[in-house]
Design a protein around this motif. Structure first.
Motif, PDB file in Angstrom:
ATOM      1  N   THR A 347       0.842  -1.198   0.000  1.00  0.00           N
ATOM      2  CA  THR A 347       0.000   0.000   0.000  1.00  0.00           C
ATOM      3  C   THR A 347       0.880   1.252   0.000  1.00  0.00           C
ATOM      4  O   THR A 347       2.048   1.210   0.362  1.00  0.00           O
ATOM      5  CB  THR A 347      -0.938   0.039   1.235  1.00  0.00           C
ATOM      6  OG1 THR A 347      -0.175   0.376   2.391  1.00  0.00           O
ATOM      7  CG2 THR A 347      -1.637  -1.290   1.453  1.00  0.00           C
ATOM      8  N   ILE A 348       0.258   2.329  -0.429  1.00  0.00           N
ATOM      9  CA  ILE A 348       0.897   3.646  -0.386  1.00  0.00           C
ATOM     10  C   ILE A 348       0.276   4.397   0.783  1.00  0.00           C
ATOM     11  O   ILE A 348      -0.944   4.334   0.979  1.00  0.00           O
ATOM     12  CB  ILE A 348       0.599   4.426  -1.686  1.00  0.00           C
ATOM     13  CG1 ILE A 348       1.250   3.743  -2.890  1.00  0.00           C
ATOM     14  CG2 ILE A 348       1.025   5.884  -1.563  1.00  0.00           C
ATOM     15  CD1 ILE A 348       2.706   3.989  -3.058  1.00  0.00           C
ATOM     16  N   ALA A 349       1.091   5.067   1.575  1.00  0.00           N
ATOM     17  CA  ALA A 349       0.536   5.878   2.661  1.00  0.00           C
ATOM     18  C   ALA A 349       1.038   7.304   2.511  1.00  0.00           C
ATOM     19  O   ALA A 349       2.151   7.540   2.056  1.00  0.00           O
ATOM     20  CB  ALA A 349       0.952   5.315   4.012  1.00  0.00           C
ATOM     21  N   TYR A 350       0.193   8.241   2.904  1.00  0.00           N
ATOM     22  CA  TYR A 350       0.558   9.656   2.847  1.00  0.00           C
ATOM     23  C   TYR A 350       0.207  10.311   4.174  1.00  0.00           C
ATOM     24  O   TYR A 350      -0.848  10.039   4.764  1.00  0.00           O
ATOM     25  CB  TYR A 350      -0.212  10.379   1.728  1.00  0.00           C
ATOM     26  CG  TYR A 350      -0.236  11.873   1.965  1.00  0.00           C
ATOM     27  CD1 TYR A 350       0.862  12.661   1.613  1.00  0.00           C
ATOM     28  CD2 TYR A 350      -1.315  12.487   2.606  1.00  0.00           C
ATOM     29  CE1 TYR A 350       0.865  14.026   1.894  1.00  0.00           C
ATOM     30  CE2 TYR A 350      -1.312  13.849   2.881  1.00  0.00           C
ATOM     31  CZ  TYR A 350      -0.218  14.612   2.530  1.00  0.00           C
ATOM     32  OH  TYR A 350      -0.192  15.948   2.825  1.00  0.00           O
ATOM     33  N   GLY A 351       1.078  11.180   4.635  1.00  0.00           N
ATOM     34  CA  GLY A 351       0.755  11.950   5.828  1.00  0.00           C
ATOM     35  C   GLY A 351       1.906  12.858   6.207  1.00  0.00           C
ATOM     36  O   GLY A 351       2.800  13.123   5.419  1.00  0.00           O
ATOM     37  N   MET A 352       1.885  13.309   7.449  1.00  0.00           N
ATOM     38  CA  MET A 352       2.950  14.158   7.975  1.00  0.00           C
ATOM     39  C   MET A 352       3.021  13.947   9.482  1.00  0.00           C
ATOM     40  O   MET A 352       2.041  13.529  10.109  1.00  0.00           O
ATOM     41  CB  MET A 352       2.692  15.628   7.637  1.00  0.00           C
ATOM     42  CG  MET A 352       1.441  16.190   8.268  1.00  0.00           C
ATOM     43  SD  MET A 352       0.949  17.823   7.629  1.00  0.00           S
ATOM     44  CE  MET A 352       2.431  18.801   7.820  1.00  0.00           C
TER      45      MET A 352
END
Length: 558
Positions: A347-352
């Motif tokens: 999976t690809i995850a995005y955040g900060m």
């Protein structure tokens, strides 16, 4: 028909966890006590959940026995190791706030961080790579050498009372880590009292974000923030208590301690650490030897694994899932990972960091084209909107800044109300600074940083789009596009390219590849062939440094 606004809400039937990390770990140890919890081959560590929980309890009681009180900050300055994991869970159980210190930090950065959050204790490795941590600490706190353990009185850092070192050697003025594992019955009873009073909205972790300008900011995260984020990250990967996740990413960063450790612990899965830092052969060996089912990494790590000359000699057939994150994931690399590493459910995850960190993630059953071209859909229980420069929500399909709201948003930057107010508005929205687009089905794509966008003579160029195109060139291994100063257009595009080993290529070949395929104004004016990019320890490419280097090399000044 009126356009759908770019607002999404992750409504979900699985409720948020309303517990502290310490009490949640105890429950996992009861349910999955005989499962492998932590495997660190280079340290000969193989602990079950029952053993991990027991060690965490003893360390938590030992830390409180030093006189530390709930809410005190405890720094951890070390490479990946079993002790780091113990500190993560023991500080949480004891109501302490763990402060992650980047292993690459040097003397002035260490002093800044310890002073900024007023650490009462520092746990450190003796050294790592070219860093002599003991020497740097001795320099920052010269009083240490003449102090008895726990009696430190530092002029520069008056709050710092305890320095605790890993390893068996002894250093004047410091406790040894192993000394903390012998609590009395009374100290264990005191821990129980403290645990009972801990609240899930209490701060548990401070992570310093590597600011591109100014000094680093300490994002303050709660039990509720990171425990829930770890759980829903694991859910998106379909983790179970039978999974074994290989974690070669740094623990001091959210990727290691949340997407890695907390995703595993919330599902009773095994955390497997292949080494002190990323090294391709140790990752490949560990995946094979430990029959890992998951693997995390930033794109550059996956590139290094795929391109290793011995890649084909390892059995990676047990792999199923994992996360590629940390910087934009090239479609070409993602496709090779799925095909050649058996990671059909990656999976690809995005955040900060400020959002604990993940706010978007692809699902294991999303079609591959969506997994390589988007960051998936909004995470459970979170809200996201895309806004224009005036703060108004834009229609679906229109670019704008991505804002996040919900349980994952940090308490704020430690001791910095002004910068907290700049980041989190009055309605509770965290302004990410990332440019994104959300489609009609709720899938988002990151198209760049607001400040990375190149404006060439009034035309907006999104470097990510050009990078994705250039990755298709058979000789291109890695590429980063940046804006450099230009007297006529304000900015011009420059492509910095790392070629595949043994490949020869010139600027004309790259330009010919672009002609007729992308708009003329998007074809890079400058093409530089480089051996690598300036990076943070977590694999994030520092475009601002790359811009400075290239502008200097080309003799361009703003």
């Amino acid at each position: 028909m009126e356009a759908t606004p770019s607002y999404v809400h992750g409504a979900h039937d699985v409720p948020l966890i309303g517990e502290t990390i310490g009490s949640f770990l105890a429950g996992v140890a009861q349910r999955h006590g005989s499962n492998d919890a932590l495997v660190v081959p280079h340290q000969q560590v193989r602990w079950t959940y029952a053993e991990l929980d027991e060690r965490v309890t003893r360390l938590a009681a030992g830390l409180l026995a030093l006189g530390l009180r709930p809410g005190d900050r405890v720094g951890i300055w070390s490479q990946n190791c079993a002790e780091w994991v113990l500190v993560q869970f023991a500080t949480a159980r004891a109501g302490l706030v763990m402060v992650n210190i980047n292993p690459a930090y040097r003397r002035s950065e260490l002093e800044y961080v310890l002073a900024k959050v007023q650490c009462a204790a520092l746990i450190l490795a003796p050294s790592f790579k070219t860093s002599d941590y003991l020497a740097m600490v001795a320099d920052v706190v010269p009083e240490l050498a003449a102090s008895a353990s726990g009696q430190l009185q530092s002029k520069a850092l008056p709050q710092l009372r305890h320095v605790i070192r890993l390893g068996t050697d002894r250093t004047p003025g410091m406790w040894n880590f192993d000394d903390l594992f012998k609590p009395t019955e009374a100290q264990l009873a005191n821990l129980k009292t403290v645990e009972a009073s801990n609240q899930f909205d209490d701060p548990v972790n401070i992570q310093f974000t590597s600011g591109t300008t100014g000094s680093p900011k300490g994002a303050t995260l709660t039990h509720h923030n990171i425990l829930n984020n770890g759980f829903f990250i694991g859910e998106a990967m379909k983790l179970t208590s039978r999974d074994r996740l290989c974690i070669p990413v740094p623990l001091y960063h959210c990727f290691g301690m949340v997407l890695g450790n907390l995703a595993c612990v919330t599902h009773g899965a095994a955390m497997v650490f292949p080494g002190e830092s990323f090294e391709p052969v140790s990752v490949l060996k560990t995946v094979q030897a430990e029959r890992c089912t998951g693997l995390h990494g930033v794109p550059t790590m996956f590139i290094a694994l795929l391109d290793h000359p011995d890649f084909g000699s390892f059995d990676l057939s047990t792999l199923r899932t994992g996360i590629m994150a940390g910087s934009p994931c090239p479609a070409e690399v993602m496709s090779r990972v799925i095909e050649r590493m058996h990671l059909s459910e990656i999976t690809i995850a995005y955040g900060m960091t400020e959002t604990s960190p993940v706010s978007f993630q692809s699902s294991v059953d999303d079609p591959v084209p969506l997994r390589v071209s988007t960051i998936g859909r909004v995470h459970p229980h979170l809200e996201v909107k895309i806004v224009d420069t005036d703060g108004r929500i834009v229609p679906r399909g229109v670019k704008g800044e991505l804002l996040t709201r919900g349980y994952s948003v940090m308490l704020g930057y430690w001791g910095d109300e002004e910068r907290t107010r700049e980041a989190i508005d009055a309605a509770g929205w965290m302004h990410t600074g990332d440019l994104a687009v959300i489609d009609e089905n709720g899938y988002a794509a990151i198209v760049g940083r607001a400040k990375d966008m190149v404006i060439r003579g009034g035309e907006n160029i999104y470097p990510r789009e050009i990078e994705e195109f250039l990755y298709r060139h058979p000789k291109v291994l890695d590429v980063q596009c940046i804006g450099v100063p230009d007297a006529k257009y304000g900015e011009e595009l420059c492509a910095c390219i790392v070629l595949r080993p043994g490949a020869a290529c010139d600027e004309d070949e790259i330009r010919d590849f672009c002609k007729g395929q992308i708009a003329h104004y998007k074809i890079p004016r400058y093409i530089r062939f480089v051996s690598g990019f300036p990076m943070t320890v977590t694999g994030k490419i520092q475009k601002y440094l790359l811009r400075e280097q290239v502008a200097n090399d080309l003799g361009l000044v703003a």
